[in-house]
Design a protein around this motif. Structure first.
Motif, PDB file in Angstrom:
ATOM      1  N   LEU A  41      13.546 -20.319  25.916  1.00 11.42           N
ATOM      2  CA  LEU A  41      12.770 -21.107  26.870  1.00 11.42           C
ATOM      3  C   LEU A  41      11.866 -20.192  27.686  1.00 11.42           C
ATOM      4  O   LEU A  41      10.703 -20.493  27.931  1.00 11.42           O
ATOM      5  N   GLY A  42      12.421 -19.041  28.081  1.00 11.06           N
ATOM      6  CA  GLY A  42      11.641 -18.080  28.848  1.00 11.06           C
ATOM      7  C   GLY A  42      10.413 -17.638  28.065  1.00 11.06           C
ATOM      8  O   GLY A  42       9.339 -17.433  28.633  1.00 11.06           O
ATOM      9  N   ASP A  43      10.565 -17.517  26.755  1.00 22.45           N
ATOM     10  CA  ASP A  43       9.456 -17.115  25.901  1.00 22.45           C
ATOM     11  C   ASP A  43       8.349 -18.162  25.947  1.00 22.45           C
ATOM     12  O   ASP A  43       7.178 -17.845  26.127  1.00 22.45           O
ATOM     13  N   ALA A  44       8.762 -19.438  25.791  1.00 27.36           N
ATOM     14  CA  ALA A  44       7.775 -20.518  25.816  1.00 27.36           C
ATOM     15  C   ALA A  44       7.085 -20.567  27.175  1.00 27.36           C
ATOM     16  O   ALA A  44       5.856 -20.679  27.261  1.00 27.36           O
ATOM     17  N   ILE A  45       7.894 -20.457  28.241  1.00 30.27           N
ATOM     18  CA  ILE A  45       7.315 -20.549  29.587  1.00 30.27           C
ATOM     19  C   ILE A  45       6.332 -19.408  29.831  1.00 30.27           C
ATOM     20  O   ILE A  45       5.243 -19.611  30.353  1.00 30.27           O
ATOM     21  N   SER A  46       6.717 -18.195  29.419  1.00 28.65           N
ATOM     22  CA  SER A  46       5.836 -17.073  29.739  1.00 28.65           C
ATOM     23  C   SER A  46       4.542 -17.138  28.926  1.00 28.65           C
ATOM     24  O   SER A  46       3.466 -16.852  29.450  1.00 28.65           O
ATOM     25  N   HIS A  47       4.628 -17.537  27.661  1.00 28.64           N
ATOM     26  CA  HIS A  47       3.393 -17.681  26.894  1.00 28.64           C
ATOM     27  C   HIS A  47       2.519 -18.777  27.494  1.00 28.64           C
ATOM     28  O   HIS A  47       1.299 -18.681  27.512  1.00 28.64           O
TER      29      HIS A  47
END
Lengths: 364, 260
Positions: A41-47
């Protein structure tokens, strides 16, 4: 003298404090993300923060940090909530929903970024730094904002500790107790977006996911309670932040963000291998110890029950190793008078009797 | 202690319909379960047994229907309802101890801001004692066996001191000791006037465990006292062809189980 110079260096101070703040917020929030099986989720949010950064620039015309924060928070949270909605309401599984959200938002971000670059606005210089972070550009005023966000987030977490814990462990049960689980889940998700925002300047949108996942994954190896896991994760976050920043400054020119991430992942690898109880190494050692103990018992049993068995067998390497070990421990002696070529000593006989007794007890 | 019982009906369901992706899972369920019984919900796989419990508790959205607990809407009666979910519904690698999981049962009573203290700790230890798990209070939940995990879940519901308990397959995949412990506690609760509603899958033990039965297969096939409901005609209606094996000899189907 060199260290003193370093410590009084304005840029170094900023970078170290910034990296520590990032570790302090991303560690604990990452724990919830990891335990809720939403590591990426952190990956999606940061992108998804990238289009927010670009939009804020288009609207305000500057790289002002408050604009960047608000922009990335809005698009990051939007992506996360879209993802939650997709998994809840459609038949898409989490990984597919995540992949869709991540790539769409990131693609929009890149399109906006190239659009801004094509306008040749003089103040746009360095906007692409948000891709990989630009720790050296951190200002004292940025630190106050990052610190404020960290403080607010961690306070919220402390106040709603019970709710966050139960929703993470057993959402449906939490709902039967009357907790507004959807709201709590949404808040936890948006908090991850806050952690991402703090990390934008330091490690950038692409590597930020590592700062969410790595400290939490490492901390899980060392902890028995959720509270302990959060504290350890925060500690690991801070340590990797400080060491990454220090290495970067000492080495002149190596990028800070990636070094912070590499420090964190090094700690993960060490934790995965060595953590007592859960580490891979301990598991392997335990397995071989058990294997050896069982072989020992089996050999003692066999020699006791069948002392006259033929010596024309082919002992495996493992069996020979255990025989040698038993000999060194005084359970066996070499003997030439027929049989297997081995004889139990009185000590060995005593041990063998015990083994036989326990084996037969198990059998009945 | 006051007795807050307002009606003799512990659970009343009217016109409950649930569908999942356009497929009806539960169709027009009407049901009244009296207070102080141990009620079994029995039916083939995919009959909607677990869904029934989840929709009653508002965990699965329903198309229509009204649920009354002791005569009043469920939403206002949450504190009187305890729930034991299926063991597999959570990740047991969560970093916490058995005692902590049991204490979670008190979070509803504690409200938004109060934290569990000494009193809550003692209550939770007492519940663990009841299920025979007090020796495991500080054990990591990942190190418990399946049966022990199930008992921890039961203890978590016990601390709620509810009047109506919903249990989703508490006997699934547990060892004989645990099954015995669970059934003893459930019987004790029933004797204390509580109502227990249990999703159950083992036809062999149905007659022995339950005094009230719901035979379910998307619709209500039969409901009422166990001796009236548990007969071959109803079972055949609920299970269709699957019951044929049991069909030849009634004695096999009604075989007394080990747990009395």
């Amino acid at each position: 003298m060199q260290w003193l110079d370093l410590l009084s260096d304005y840029t170094f101070q900023n970078v170290v404090i910034g990296a520590s703040l990032l570790g302090l917020i991303s560690g604990p929030l990452g724990c919830f993300a990891v335990l809720r099986r939403q590591s990426l989720l952190g990956d999606a949010i940061s992108h998804a923060a990238l289009p927010g950064v670009c939009l804020s620039f288009i609207i305000t015309g500057s790289r002002d940090i408050s604009g960047v924060i608000i922009g990335s928070l809005v698009t990051g949270s939007l992506a996360a909530l879209t993802m939650l909605l997709l998994t809840r309401k459609s038949r898409l599984k989490t990984d597919a929903a995540l992949g869709i959200c991540l790539s769409i938002f990131f693609a929009i971000g890149i399109v906006l970024l190239t659009y801004i670059q094509s306008t040749n606005n003089a103040s746009q210089g360095g906007l692409e730094a948000f891709l990989f972070g630009q720790a050296a550009a951190t200002l004292r005023s940025d630190l106050w904002i990052m610190g404020g966000i960290t403080l607010v987030t961690l306070t919220l977490l402390a106040v709603f500790w019970k709710q966050a814990k139960l929703v993470t462990f057993d959402t449906q049960y939490a709902r039967t107790l009357g907790m507004p689980t959807t709201a709590i889940e949404a808040v936890l998700t948006c908090m991850v977006a806050l952690a991402v925002v703090v990390g934008l300047q330091m490690v950038g949108v692409i590597l930020m996911a590592a700062m969410i996942v790595a400290p939490a994954a490492a901390a899980r190896q060392w902890s028995r309670h959720l509270g302990g896991m959060l504290v350890i994760a925060a500690g690991i976050g801070i340590v990797s932040g400080v060491s990454g920043a220090t290495i970067s400054t000492l080495s002149r020119g190596l990028a800070t963000g990636p070094l912070v991430v590499l420090s964190a992942t090094t700690i993960v690898l060490i934790s995965l291998a060595l953590a007592p109880g859960r580490g891979l190494l301990w598991g392997t050692i335990k397995h071989y110890r058990q294997k050896e103990a069982l072989q020992k018992q089996q050999l003692l049993y066999a020699l006791y029950k069948h002392p006259l068995a033929s010596k024309h067998y082919r002992a495996t390497f493992g069996a020979r190793w255990v025989l040698g070990k038993l000999k060194r421990q005084g359970y066996l002696v070499r003997s030439t008078d027929g049989g297997s070529g081995w004889r139990l000593t009185s000590r060995g006989e005593k041990a063998a009797k015990q083994v036989v007794a326990t084996f037969e007890e198990v059998a009945t | 202690m006051t007795t807050p019982v307002t009606t003799d009906t512990a659970l009343s369901i009217q016109n409950l319909t649930v569908s999942y992706h356009n497929q009806p899972v539960l169709w027009d369920i009407n049901l009244d379960i009296p207070t102080g019984v141990m009620a079994g919900i029995v039916g083939p796989n995919g009959a909607g047994k677990s869904t029934l419990i989840k929709s009653l508790l508002g965990l699965v959205p329903s198309l229509s229907g009204e649920v009354l607990v002791h005569g009043r809407a469920y939403a206002s009666q949450r504190k009187r309802v305890g729930y034991v979910p299926q063991r597999s519904s959570v990740d047991w690698d969560f970093p916490t101890t058995a005692l902590d999981v049991v204490t979670m049962g008190l979070y509803g009573r504690l409200g938004w801001f109060r934290r569990p203290g000494r009193k809550e700790r003692l209550e939770s230890l007492e519940a663990l004692e009841m299920v025979g798990m007090s020796a495991y209070a500080d054990r990591q939940i990942s190190q418990l066996s399946g049966g022990q995990q199930q008992r921890v879940f039961l203890a978590r519901a016990l601390v709620q001191q509810a009047d109506v308990y919903f249990l989703d397959e508490p006997m699934a995949g547990v060892d004989a000791t645990t099954e015995r412990v669970i059934i003893d506690i459930l019987r004790r609760l029933r004797d204390a006037g509580k109502t227990l509603i249990v999703v159950h899958h083992d036809l062999q033990t149905v007659r022995n465990y339950f005094d009230w039965l719901l035979l379910l297969n998307v619709r209500v096939i039969a409901s009422g006292k166990a001796e009236d409901v548990f007969n071959i005609d109803h079972l055949r209606q609920a299970y269709g062809g699957q019951i044929a094996l049991l069909n030849d000899s009634d004695s096999l189907m009604f075989a007394t189980s080990q747990v009395k």
